[in-house]
Scaffold this motif. Structure first.
Motif, short mmCIF file in Angstrom:
data_model
loop_
_atom_site.label_atom_id
_atom_site.label_comp_id
_atom_site.label_asym_id
_atom_site.label_seq_id
_atom_site.Cartn_x
_atom_site.Cartn_y
_atom_site.Cartn_z
N UNK A 66 7.34 -0.59 3.60
CA UNK A 66 6.35 -1.00 2.83
C UNK A 66 6.77 -0.56 1.54
N UNK A 67 6.51 -1.28 0.57
CA UNK A 67 6.91 -0.94 -1.06
C UNK A 67 5.92 -0.11 -1.55
N UNK A 68 6.51 0.35 -2.55
CA UNK A 68 4.87 1.28 -3.61
C UNK A 68 5.82 1.31 -4.44
N UNK A 69 4.58 1.43 -5.69
CA UNK A 69 5.36 2.19 -6.85
C UNK A 69 5.54 3.51 -6.64
N UNK A 70 3.92 4.41 -5.97
CA UNK A 70 4.58 5.68 -5.87
C UNK A 70 3.62 5.78 -4.22
N UNK A 71 3.06 6.65 -3.31
CA UNK A 71 2.21 7.60 -2.83
C UNK A 71 0.99 7.02 -3.38
N UNK A 72 0.49 7.68 -4.57
CA UNK A 72 -1.19 7.74 -4.68
C UNK A 72 -1.38 6.30 -5.11
N UNK A 73 -0.86 5.10 -4.81
CA UNK A 73 -1.47 3.98 -4.58
C UNK A 73 -2.14 3.95 -2.56
N UNK A 74 -1.54 4.76 -2.23
CA UNK A 74 -2.07 4.40 -1.07
C UNK A 74 -3.72 4.91 -1.04
N UNK A 75 -2.92 6.75 -1.16
CA UNK A 75 -4.41 7.54 -1.63
C UNK A 75 -3.72 8.51 -2.15
N UNK A 76 -5.00 9.20 -2.60
CA UNK A 76 -5.08 10.16 -3.48
C UNK A 76 -5.34 11.63 -2.72
N UNK A 77 -6.07 11.32 -2.06
CA UNK A 77 -6.64 12.32 -1.21
C UNK A 77 -5.61 12.99 0.34
N UNK A 78 -5.24 14.38 0.20
CA UNK A 78 -4.36 14.91 0.87
C UNK A 78 -4.20 14.37 2.37
N UNK A 81 -3.91 10.46 2.88
CA UNK A 81 -2.60 9.92 2.58
C UNK A 81 -1.69 10.48 3.94
N UNK A 82 -2.09 11.90 4.12
CA UNK A 82 -1.38 12.07 4.93
C UNK A 82 -1.28 11.81 6.61
N UNK A 83 -2.55 11.31 7.15
CA UNK A 83 -3.07 10.34 8.11
C UNK A 83 -2.29 9.09 8.68
#
Length: 196
Positions: A66-78, A81-83
């Motif tokens: 999985x390629x993303x610009x930055x992890x915050x694209x997945x979620x901005x909630x701890x 994102x962690x789960x």
């Protein structure tokens, strides 16, 4: 190994996914393997509730990259994102951030390397949520000051909301068709309808 690019754009008014499509192309990822949720908050909408993210999870159910610009694209909630990252890691997915080249490898077996990976992930998830909250707080403070000084007039509407509602009702059009007709985002049409 399947390589998928995921992107997200918070609003449809003023932001576009063009830079994320360009980022995916620079990584050599075919357009068919690019999934971008547009008009979706990374803080208020969980990844599982996003249409394009559901394609990502389905396509990576047996591993891949999985390629993303930055992890915050997945979620901005701890917690989200962690789960989400732990779920991907459990499937052997490798997550690559193009902004700084960081990689989180779900196939890692060395316990020390896994611990370092998870510690960095936890820090980045916490930082992402803290950045979002701080930005919102500073924005609200700035608006309060501007209002007190009589400088804040609010955001100018992109279109006349009454006109949008009338056209949509007259045509029996969908929200998306109405947005396309007026050249605005679906979020703008939703605000116009909510103002009734």
């Amino acid at each position: 190994m399947r390589r998928i690019y995921y992107g997200r754009v918070s609003t449809l008014d003023g932001q576009t996914a063009a830079s994320q499509y360009a980022d995916a192309a620079a990584q050599g990822i075919d357009r068919d393997d690019v999934f971008i949720d547009e008009g979706v908050s990374g803080y208020h909408v969980a990844p599982a509730d996003r249409q394009q993210w559901q394609h990502v999870e389905r396509d990576l159910r047996k591993g891949g990259v999985l390629v993303v610009r930055w992890l915050d694209r997945i979620s901005r909630r701890y917690d989200e994102l962690h789960s989400t990252m732990q779920r991907l890691m459990s499937k052997g997915v490798r997550v690559v951030c193009t902004l700084n080249g960081m990689e989180f490898d779900g196939a890692e077996t060395d316990p020390t390397k896994k611990a370092v990976r998870d510690a960095i992930l936890a820090f980045m998830a916490a930082q992402g949520e803290a950045d979002y909250r701080n930005r919102r707080e500073m924005q609200a403070r700035g608006i309060e000051v501007a209002k007190a000084e009589g400088r804040y007039k609010g955001r100018k509407q992109a279109v006349d909301y009454a006109e949008v509602r009338a056209w949509k009702a007259e045509q029996g059009a969908t929200v998306r068709a109405t947005a396309e007709h007026f050249g605005v985002g679906v979020a703008t049409v939703a605000r116009a309808l909510a103002e009734q």
